[in-house]
Design a protein around this motif. Sequence first.
Motif, PDB file in Angstrom:
ATOM      1  N   UNK A  10       0.831  -1.215   0.000  1.00  0.00           N
ATOM      2  CA  UNK A  10       0.000   0.000   0.000  1.00  0.00           C
ATOM      3  C   UNK A  10       0.863   1.261   0.000  1.00  0.00           C
ATOM      4  N   UNK A  11       1.975   1.227   0.756  1.00  0.00           N
ATOM      5  CA  UNK A  11       2.855   2.401   0.806  1.00  0.00           C
ATOM      6  C   UNK A  11       3.473   2.668  -0.564  1.00  0.00           C
ATOM      7  N   UNK A  12       3.866   1.580  -1.260  1.00  0.00           N
ATOM      8  CA  UNK A  12       4.445   1.741  -2.605  1.00  0.00           C
ATOM      9  C   UNK A  12       3.405   2.347  -3.546  1.00  0.00           C
ATOM     10  N   UNK A  13       2.174   1.881  -3.393  1.00  0.00           N
ATOM     11  CA  UNK A  13       1.076   2.358  -4.234  1.00  0.00           C
ATOM     12  C   UNK A  13       0.796   3.843  -3.988  1.00  0.00           C
ATOM     13  N   UNK A  20       4.906  10.230  -8.342  1.00  0.00           N
ATOM     14  CA  UNK A  20       6.365  10.295  -8.219  1.00  0.00           C
ATOM     15  C   UNK A  20       7.012   9.435  -9.300  1.00  0.00           C
ATOM     16  N   UNK A  21       8.165   9.883  -9.750  1.00  0.00           N
ATOM     17  CA  UNK A  21       8.946   9.118 -10.712  1.00  0.00           C
ATOM     18  C   UNK A  21       9.455   7.846 -10.021  1.00  0.00           C
ATOM     19  N   UNK A  22       9.129   6.665 -10.585  1.00  0.00           N
ATOM     20  CA  UNK A  22       9.517   5.405  -9.926  1.00  0.00           C
ATOM     21  C   UNK A  22      11.022   5.306  -9.685  1.00  0.00           C
ATOM     22  N   UNK A  23      11.815   5.920 -10.587  1.00  0.00           N
ATOM     23  CA  UNK A  23      13.274   5.879 -10.372  1.00  0.00           C
ATOM     24  C   UNK A  23      13.676   6.608  -9.108  1.00  0.00           C
ATOM     25  N   UNK A  24      12.890   7.594  -8.756  1.00  0.00           N
ATOM     26  CA  UNK A  24      13.289   8.456  -7.642  1.00  0.00           C
ATOM     27  C   UNK A  24      12.679   8.036  -6.308  1.00  0.00           C
ATOM     28  N   UNK A  25      11.748   7.104  -6.360  1.00  0.00           N
ATOM     29  CA  UNK A  25      11.156   6.620  -5.110  1.00  0.00           C
ATOM     30  C   UNK A  25      12.179   5.705  -4.429  1.00  0.00           C
ATOM     31  N   UNK A  26      12.471   6.009  -3.180  1.00  0.00           N
ATOM     32  CA  UNK A  26      13.469   5.220  -2.434  1.00  0.00           C
ATOM     33  C   UNK A  26      12.757   4.157  -1.596  1.00  0.00           C
ATOM     34  N   UNK A  27      13.380   2.994  -1.531  1.00  0.00           N
ATOM     35  CA  UNK A  27      12.852   1.928  -0.671  1.00  0.00           C
ATOM     36  C   UNK A  27      12.706   2.457   0.765  1.00  0.00           C
ATOM     37  N   UNK A  28      13.656   3.297   1.173  1.00  0.00           N
ATOM     38  CA  UNK A  28      13.613   3.851   2.533  1.00  0.00           C
ATOM     39  C   UNK A  28      12.321   4.639   2.757  1.00  0.00           C
ATOM     40  N   UNK A  29      11.872   5.363   1.731  1.00  0.00           N
ATOM     41  CA  UNK A  29      10.640   6.152   1.866  1.00  0.00           C
ATOM     42  C   UNK A  29       9.426   5.227   1.994  1.00  0.00           C
ATOM     43  N   UNK A  30       9.416   4.190   1.168  1.00  0.00           N
ATOM     44  CA  UNK A  30       8.307   3.227   1.231  1.00  0.00           C
ATOM     45  C   UNK A  30       8.273   2.572   2.611  1.00  0.00           C
ATOM     46  N   UNK A  31       9.455   2.187   3.097  1.00  0.00           N
ATOM     47  CA  UNK A  31       9.547   1.544   4.416  1.00  0.00           C
ATOM     48  C   UNK A  31       9.006   2.487   5.496  1.00  0.00           C
ATOM     49  N   UNK A  46      12.306  -8.977  -3.634  1.00  0.00           N
ATOM     50  CA  UNK A  46      13.737  -9.045  -3.960  1.00  0.00           C
ATOM     51  C   UNK A  46      14.247  -7.739  -4.574  1.00  0.00           C
ATOM     52  N   UNK A  47      13.356  -6.946  -5.130  1.00  0.00           N
ATOM     53  CA  UNK A  47      13.790  -5.698  -5.776  1.00  0.00           C
ATOM     54  C   UNK A  47      12.657  -4.678  -5.766  1.00  0.00           C
ATOM     55  N   UNK A  48      13.029  -3.437  -6.023  1.00  0.00           N
ATOM     56  CA  UNK A  48      12.022  -2.373  -6.114  1.00  0.00           C
ATOM     57  C   UNK A  48      11.058  -2.675  -7.259  1.00  0.00           C
ATOM     58  N   UNK A  49      11.603  -3.223  -8.341  1.00  0.00           N
ATOM     59  CA  UNK A  49      10.754  -3.556  -9.498  1.00  0.00           C
ATOM     60  C   UNK A  49       9.703  -4.596  -9.117  1.00  0.00           C
ATOM     61  N   UNK A  50      10.131  -5.592  -8.356  1.00  0.00           N
ATOM     62  CA  UNK A  50       9.159  -6.611  -7.939  1.00  0.00           C
ATOM     63  C   UNK A  50       8.076  -5.961  -7.074  1.00  0.00           C
ATOM     64  N   UNK A  51       8.519  -5.109  -6.157  1.00  0.00           N
ATOM     65  CA  UNK A  51       7.561  -4.432  -5.272  1.00  0.00           C
ATOM     66  C   UNK A  51       6.564  -3.589  -6.068  1.00  0.00           C
ATOM     67  N   UNK A  52       7.081  -2.808  -7.045  1.00  0.00           N
ATOM     68  CA  UNK A  52       6.190  -1.961  -7.844  1.00  0.00           C
ATOM     69  C   UNK A  52       5.191  -2.809  -8.631  1.00  0.00           C
ATOM     70  N   UNK A  55       2.631  -4.216  -6.356  1.00  0.00           N
ATOM     71  CA  UNK A  55       1.691  -3.238  -5.795  1.00  0.00           C
ATOM     72  C   UNK A  55       0.665  -2.810  -6.848  1.00  0.00           C
ATOM     73  N   UNK A  56       1.100  -2.676  -8.107  1.00  0.00           N
ATOM     74  CA  UNK A  56       0.137  -2.318  -9.157  1.00  0.00           C
ATOM     75  C   UNK A  56      -0.846  -3.467  -9.393  1.00  0.00           C
ATOM     76  N   UNK A  57      -0.316  -4.695  -9.413  1.00  0.00           N
ATOM     77  CA  UNK A  57      -1.190  -5.860  -9.599  1.00  0.00           C
ATOM     78  C   UNK A  57      -2.185  -5.980  -8.451  1.00  0.00           C
TER      79      UNK A  57
END
Lengths: 193, 193
Positions: A10-13, A20-31, A46-52, A55-57
């Motif tokens: 939900x936080x990633x979403x 926000x630009x996905x490149x600029x979103x930090x895992x730390x911010x989502x956490x 395993x990665x930010x890409x997997x998380x994104x 979260x969209x799915x």
Amino acid sequence: MKDKKGDILRAALVCLGEGQNPNEIKIAEIARRAGVGKGTVYEYFTSKQELFAESVLCFISECLAKMQKAGGSGSFRERFFAVLKVLSGCLDNCRPLFYTVFLHQQFCSPEAEAAQRMLSRQPEVERELLLILDELLRQAEAEGLFPRREEQDSLFAFSCVVGALCFAGCSPTKQDRDLLFEKCYQTFLKLNQ
Amino acid sequence: MKDKKGDILRAALVCLGEGQNPNEIKIAEIARRAGVGKGTVYEYFTSKQELFAESVLCFISECLAKMQKAGGSGSFRERFFAVLKVLSGCLDNCRPLFYTVFLHQQFCSPEAEAAQRMLSRQPEVERELLLILDELLRQAEAEGLFPRREEQDSLFAFSCVVGALCFAGCSPTKQDRDLLFEKCYQTFLKLNQ
């Protein structure tokens, strides 16, 4: 444990939904937004890409679940209007999210991990949508409105209606919503008859 | 003088067409690509929003002109397919631009300047589209395919077809183009009958 994963998704979403630009979103911010440590995020993804991608799915699944619930009772007409209302609401509220998903390389370029992950789940999403349509169409049949047709024909008729909804909804002079839904309903009836 | 304005409009369109976020596109970059100084841009446009709105409207006009030309001769079926082919080509080549216009705040939120400017020109665009549709429908009538209907009904039927075309085109597994056009044609016939 399961709630933590949901909180992270939900936080990633929320970040993506803010445009926000996905490149600029930090895992730390989502956490931080999920109220967990950065390490915890990597326990689930395993990665930010997997998380994104997840979260969209997850968002799409939630929209479909709302549509299914909305289309679960009442007459065909009532169900159809309820499904359109949910769809139209999802579209209105999530324009920045859709913008990111449709435009950003991470989701669009075929070689990107997030794109591949989403693509691999597409049949599943289509199946969920077909289940919703199927329930609507069974109701229409029960009311003697129109006979059953090929699944792909019904899906095409539905995509016509959703397309018209998108165009009308995108236009800043929003047509009267009820009139628009009525037109969509009549169109769907006609295409199925 | 007029060419400079055209060059600036085209340069802005190139930036938008690359899928750059409108917030992040700099006037300096547009000026550089147009081969003019930054000050020259402001001789023609009072703001970046005005420039964006004008460049998108210019693009839409060009698409409509191509559609009009394509739909100008042949049987109704031939004209309809030709118009769809032009539309589908515009969509395929300019997907990032369409996504930006449909989904980005600067074009979608009613209070944004670019959105307001485009909105004020919407009747003009609609009129151009209706002229194209009118010619198609007159041909259909001449061939005895279906009688004339209310303008707004035909426009809605057309937006259904275009919507379905957009969705099918978005799916990574592109359906066979000819089959898709055929479905669109049958749908448009049915909705007009």
